[in-house]
Design a protein around this motif. Sequence first.
Motif, PDB file in Angstrom:
ATOM      1  N   LEU A  65      -5.100   7.219  -1.282  1.00  0.00           N
ATOM      2  CA  LEU A  65      -4.556   5.997  -1.871  1.00  0.00           C
ATOM      3  C   LEU A  65      -3.794   6.346  -3.149  1.00  0.00           C
ATOM      4  N   ILE A 123      -2.149   0.249  -4.719  1.00  0.00           N
ATOM      5  CA  ILE A 123      -2.535  -0.974  -4.016  1.00  0.00           C
ATOM      6  C   ILE A 123      -2.117  -2.134  -4.898  1.00  0.00           C
ATOM      7  N   LEU A 166       0.496   5.522   0.257  1.00  0.00           N
ATOM      8  CA  LEU A 166      -0.410   6.630   0.563  1.00  0.00           C
ATOM      9  C   LEU A 166       0.314   7.951   0.379  1.00  0.00           C
ATOM     10  N   LEU A 176       0.847  -1.185   0.000  1.00  0.00           N
ATOM     11  CA  LEU A 176       0.000   0.000   0.000  1.00  0.00           C
ATOM     12  C   LEU A 176       0.884   1.237   0.000  1.00  0.00           C
ATOM     13  N   ILE A 188      -7.296   5.960   2.890  1.00  0.00           N
ATOM     14  CA  ILE A 188      -7.103   4.782   3.728  1.00  0.00           C
ATOM     15  C   ILE A 188      -8.236   4.652   4.737  1.00  0.00           C
TER      16      ILE A 188
END
Length: 318
Positions: free
Chosen positions: A120, A123, A114, A112, A145
Amino acid sequence: MTIFCSHCHRPLQAEMSCLPRRDKQAPSASKPFRSTKSASKARRDQINVELQALRSLLPISAQEKERLSYLHTMALVCLRLRGAQLFPPGTSPPAGPALGTELLSLLPGFLLVLSADGKLVYISENVAQVLGLSMVELLAQGDTIFDILDGRAHEDARKKLLLAQEEPGREVTFVSEMRTSKAFRLQHGGNRAVAVRGRFTALRCLASPSAAAFLALCTPVARLPADGDAGSQDDLIQSTHILDMTFTDVTESVTYHLGYCREELIGQSWYSLLHPEDTDLAAAQHRAVALGTGAGPAAGSAVLRVLRRDRTWAWLRV
């Protein structure tokens, strides 16, 4: 006496004006009615054309493109734009996107990325193995998130992300249940607890020296039992304690999960095995049980890090 018009200031005869009287105005011709239905349809058609063009540019398979709704298309486009902003062409991307499908399948969880405000950015595709939702389906939940976390964990996640942002390079960890597919919840009885462990990394490629991205590995806290094995005692550790949480007995399965022999733990304090960041949560759970307010299994549930015999940490739902 000369009378002047109040509008054009020219001399007028009595009871006259340069402006026509209302009662003598010629009736204005009514404008023809024009329907806006065709204009609205033209706008919708143009929007559809632009969305199709954006969809064709997404780096996903043709089958996935055909299944994309307008919402999913815009969510993916926004994700790609944020990624391009943080990692412009010609710069080094985060490790995740460079990994192939085979390497991602070997990870204990999904990757992940960020932005500084929790948006986001990336992913990894193996998220479906953990949550039962594809990357596209997860983006439909929201673009931050916090949209995919259980509401009770929002405040803790904000604190940990702020702490990591203030000290770039410092690793932080927080645990929360993440949204899963309906089929996943029906099969396993709810959402899945996931440990998010990561740190902010400064991005030298951007003009702003404070720009950073949060790179994290999200791993499931507990292994889900296989179908028909939900009641297996091998997935449980049962222990008995006196009031100060000193072990008086523990099942032999502790050897499999934590590496200790049963005799090693008897006489030790439960708190000696806990991660320092989890002691407050464990103490609150201890007080709730002692006062009788956490007698039920759901009421007394908590996810804690427990020290293994090899000095690594294991996540346990207690």
